[in-house]
Design a protein around this motif. Structure first.
Motif, mmCIF file in Angstrom:
data_model
loop_
_atom_site.group_PDB
_atom_site.id
_atom_site.type_symbol
_atom_site.label_atom_id
_atom_site.label_comp_id
_atom_site.label_asym_id
_atom_site.label_seq_id
_atom_site.Cartn_x
_atom_site.Cartn_y
_atom_site.Cartn_z
ATOM 1 N N HIS A 41 0.833 -1.204 0.000
ATOM 2 C CA HIS A 41 0.000 0.000 0.000
ATOM 3 C C HIS A 41 0.873 1.261 0.000
ATOM 4 O O HIS A 41 0.603 2.202 -0.755
ATOM 5 N N ARG A 44 2.420 1.738 -3.413
ATOM 6 C CA ARG A 44 1.421 2.231 -4.369
ATOM 7 C C ARG A 44 1.189 3.723 -4.194
ATOM 8 O O ARG A 44 1.070 4.467 -5.171
ATOM 9 N N GLU A 45 1.115 4.178 -2.949
ATOM 10 C CA GLU A 45 0.929 5.614 -2.710
ATOM 11 C C GLU A 45 2.102 6.411 -3.257
ATOM 12 O O GLU A 45 1.910 7.462 -3.875
ATOM 13 N N GLN A 47 4.023 5.533 -5.693
ATOM 14 C CA GLN A 47 3.943 5.456 -7.153
ATOM 15 C C GLN A 47 2.968 6.499 -7.697
ATOM 16 O O GLN A 47 3.234 7.141 -8.706
ATOM 17 N N ASN A 92 2.467 0.270 -10.906
ATOM 18 C CA ASN A 92 1.358 0.501 -9.988
ATOM 19 C C ASN A 92 0.248 -0.522 -10.204
ATOM 20 O O ASN A 92 -0.336 -1.024 -9.247
ATOM 21 N N ASN A 93 -0.036 -0.856 -11.460
ATOM 22 C CA ASN A 93 -1.052 -1.877 -11.745
ATOM 23 C C ASN A 93 -0.633 -3.242 -11.207
ATOM 24 O O ASN A 93 -1.450 -3.976 -10.643
ATOM 25 N N LEU A 95 1.394 -3.763 -8.683
ATOM 26 C CA LEU A 95 1.283 -3.679 -7.225
ATOM 27 C C LEU A 95 -0.172 -3.769 -6.769
ATOM 28 O O LEU A 95 -0.472 -4.398 -5.756
ATOM 29 N N GLN A 96 -1.060 -3.153 -7.511
ATOM 30 C CA GLN A 96 -2.479 -3.193 -7.155
ATOM 31 C C GLN A 96 -2.992 -4.631 -7.216
ATOM 32 O O GLN A 96 -3.716 -5.079 -6.319
ATOM 33 N N GLN A 99 -1.548 -6.521 -4.268
ATOM 34 C CA GLN A 99 -2.214 -6.140 -3.027
ATOM 35 C C GLN A 99 -3.595 -6.782 -2.933
ATOM 36 O O GLN A 99 -4.005 -7.230 -1.867
#
Length: 133
Positions: A41, A44-45, A47, A92-93, A95-96, A99
């Motif tokens: 998380h 991602r923030e 990023q 980011n995708n 990582l999303q 997560q």
């Protein structure tokens, strides 16, 4: 005993021993999954923040390029920034997705813990000395 010894103990005992081993394993994994989820998380923030900075810098470079009396060719730099932004979005995708998988795993671990605890309590063999959560 190590992991192999614990597996042997869980496999050689009855259902209560296997349940105890499974409960211990779930209790062991839960903090690691939660910590990993927190780190993902945070990344991602950062990023998203990086992507916003790249957008801002690209906009500023375009504005500077338009305002310059002397012709500066900033297009290659803008293209590099946009390429970097594209890679940030891709990461980011990824990582999303990771997560989301971690959230599902955490939910499964919690659900399995509740199920096993209920089975142990129903069997009346919940070991003494272990905290009931």
């Amino acid at each position: 005993r190590g992991v192999g010894g614990a597996k042997m103990a869980a496999g050689s005992g009855g259902p209560a021993a296997r349940e105890l081993f499974a409960e211990g394993l779930l209790q062991f994994l839960r903090p690691a999954v939660r910590q990993l989820d927190g780190h993902v998380h945070a990344v991602r923030e950062s990023q998203v923040e990086l992507r916003e900075h790249i957008d801002s810098l690209a906009t500023e470079l375009c504005r500077i390029n338009e305002d310059q009396k002397v012709a500066l060719d900033l297009d290659p730099y803008v293209k590099k920034l946009l390429n970097a932004r594209r890679r940030v979005v891709l990461v980011n995708n990824i990582l999303q997705n990771a997560q989301e998988r971690l959230r599902r795993l955490n939910h499964s671990v919690a659900k399995e813990t509740v199920r096993r605890k209920a089975m142990l309590e129903a069997a009346g063999s919940y070991p003494q000395g272990l905290p009931g959560k």
